[in-house]
Motif scaffolding. Structure first.
Motif, PDB file in Angstrom:
ATOM      1  N   GLU A   5      -6.756   0.004  -6.177  1.00 32.73           N
ATOM      2  CA  GLU A   5      -5.942  -1.081  -5.603  1.00 32.73           C
ATOM      3  C   GLU A   5      -5.660  -0.817  -4.122  1.00 32.73           C
ATOM      4  O   GLU A   5      -5.724  -1.734  -3.297  1.00 32.73           O
ATOM      5  CB  GLU A   5      -4.638  -1.202  -6.383  1.00 32.73           C
ATOM      6  N   VAL A  49       2.405   1.673  -3.486  1.00 32.62           N
ATOM      7  CA  VAL A  49       1.407   2.121  -4.470  1.00 32.62           C
ATOM      8  C   VAL A  49       1.015   3.564  -4.197  1.00 32.62           C
ATOM      9  O   VAL A  49       0.816   4.347  -5.134  1.00 32.62           O
ATOM     10  CB  VAL A  49       0.180   1.178  -4.461  1.00 32.62           C
ATOM     11  N   SER A  50       0.906   3.945  -2.933  1.00 32.05           N
ATOM     12  CA  SER A  50       0.569   5.333  -2.601  1.00 32.05           C
ATOM     13  C   SER A  50       1.656   6.291  -3.102  1.00 32.05           C
ATOM     14  O   SER A  50       1.349   7.376  -3.609  1.00 32.05           O
ATOM     15  CB  SER A  50       0.406   5.496  -1.091  1.00 32.05           C
ATOM     16  N   ALA A  96      -4.672   2.789  -9.454  1.00 37.15           N
ATOM     17  CA  ALA A  96      -3.837   2.528  -8.291  1.00 37.15           C
ATOM     18  C   ALA A  96      -4.594   2.849  -7.001  1.00 37.15           C
ATOM     19  O   ALA A  96      -4.454   2.140  -6.001  1.00 37.15           O
ATOM     20  CB  ALA A  96      -2.551   3.343  -8.375  1.00 37.15           C
ATOM     21  N   LYS A  97      -5.429   3.909  -7.025  1.00 38.75           N
ATOM     22  CA  LYS A  97      -6.246   4.243  -5.858  1.00 38.75           C
ATOM     23  C   LYS A  97      -7.236   3.128  -5.542  1.00 38.75           C
ATOM     24  O   LYS A  97      -7.476   2.808  -4.375  1.00 38.75           O
ATOM     25  CB  LYS A  97      -7.002   5.557  -6.088  1.00 38.75           C
ATOM     26  N   ARG A 149       0.832  -1.208   0.000  1.00 36.02           N
ATOM     27  CA  ARG A 149       0.000   0.000   0.000  1.00 36.02           C
ATOM     28  C   ARG A 149       0.864   1.254   0.000  1.00 36.02           C
ATOM     29  O   ARG A 149       0.584   2.214  -0.732  1.00 36.02           O
ATOM     30  CB  ARG A 149      -0.918  -0.010   1.216  1.00 36.02           C
ATOM     31  N   LYS A 171       3.540   5.671  -5.640  1.00 35.42           N
ATOM     32  CA  LYS A 171       3.411   5.634  -7.099  1.00 35.42           C
ATOM     33  C   LYS A 171       2.262   6.535  -7.562  1.00 35.42           C
ATOM     34  O   LYS A 171       2.356   7.186  -8.608  1.00 35.42           O
ATOM     35  CB  LYS A 171       3.168   4.190  -7.535  1.00 35.42           C
ATOM     36  N   ILE A 172       1.194   6.617  -6.770  1.00 35.82           N
ATOM     37  CA  ILE A 172       0.050   7.466  -7.125  1.00 35.82           C
ATOM     38  C   ILE A 172       0.480   8.924  -7.188  1.00 35.82           C
ATOM     39  O   ILE A 172       0.103   9.658  -8.113  1.00 35.82           O
ATOM     40  CB  ILE A 172      -1.102   7.280  -6.108  1.00 35.82           C
ATOM     41  N   GLU A 201      -4.241   5.994 -14.706  1.00 37.07           N
ATOM     42  CA  GLU A 201      -3.415   5.023 -13.993  1.00 37.07           C
ATOM     43  C   GLU A 201      -3.447   5.292 -12.486  1.00 37.07           C
ATOM     44  O   GLU A 201      -3.439   4.364 -11.679  1.00 37.07           O
ATOM     45  CB  GLU A 201      -1.970   5.063 -14.496  1.00 37.07           C
TER      46      GLU A 201
END
Length: 188
Positions: free
Chosen positions: A77, A55-56, A74-75, A52, A58-59, A70
């Motif tokens: 996910e 990914v955060s 990702a949000k 998490r 990456k967001i 994208e």
């Protein structure tokens, strides 16, 4: 209560301790099942939290680059991850409660010097203080609460106050007298 780590590392000691006590049993297999499940849930939660966080991060990069589609994926996910973490935390809470209840039921380990016995009659007598059949009552009967320390050595009032850990003392009325140097609005 025994420490979970101690029980995990010394199950044979716990087995021996329970064997030396009457009606003391513990479910060794259940303990290790719950302990393993607790550890696996913790590991999975930590892995999901690390995912998490990645990914955060990456967001944020995707939003700076202008890739909103994208970033929205990702949000979604992260939201699914968040729900899975909450479910696992609920499971962890239940497993820890069950594990605590199981360990709390295990009796403490007796010292090596404690002899094995079926009942109290198997206990050796180490020492005896006084005579068991002797009853010590004074001729005048039991003492009142005002003479806890005995008639022969009553405490002075300043020591009684200190002994009682009180900040004030109500002295007996007959021996109490007001100081003569105080000013009072009450006429005498």
């Amino acid at each position: 209560m025994l420490d979970i780590k101690f029980v995990r590392e010394n199950p044979d000691v716990v087995d021996k301790s329970c064997a030396s006590r009457q009606n003391a049993h513990w479910d060794r297999e259940r303990f290790f099942e719950l302990d393993e499940e607790r550890r696996s849930v913790i590991a999975e939660v930590e892995k999901l939290q690390a995912d998490r966080n990645a990914v955060s991060k990456k967001i944020g990069e995707l939003m700076r680059e202008g890739k909103r589609d994208e970033a929205e994926a990702a949000k979604a996910e992260v939201a699914a991850n968040k729900q899975r973490i909450a479910d696992l935390n609920d499971r962890r809470t239940q497993v820890e409660k069950d594990l605590f209840d199981l360990v709390a039921a295990i009796p403490n380990i007796p010292h090596e010097s404690v002899p094995y016995g079926v009942d109290d009659s198997d206990n050796p007598e180490v020492r005896q203080l006084g005579r068991a059949d002797e009853v010590r009552l004074r001729a005048e009967g039991p003492l009142g609460s005002w003479s806890v320390h005995g008639h022969d050595r009553l405490r002075p009032w300043h020591q009684a106050r200190r002994h009682a850990a009180s900040t004030f003392l109500v002295a007996p009325v007959p021996s109490w007298s007001a100081p003569s140097s105080t000013s009072s609005s009450i006429p005498t």
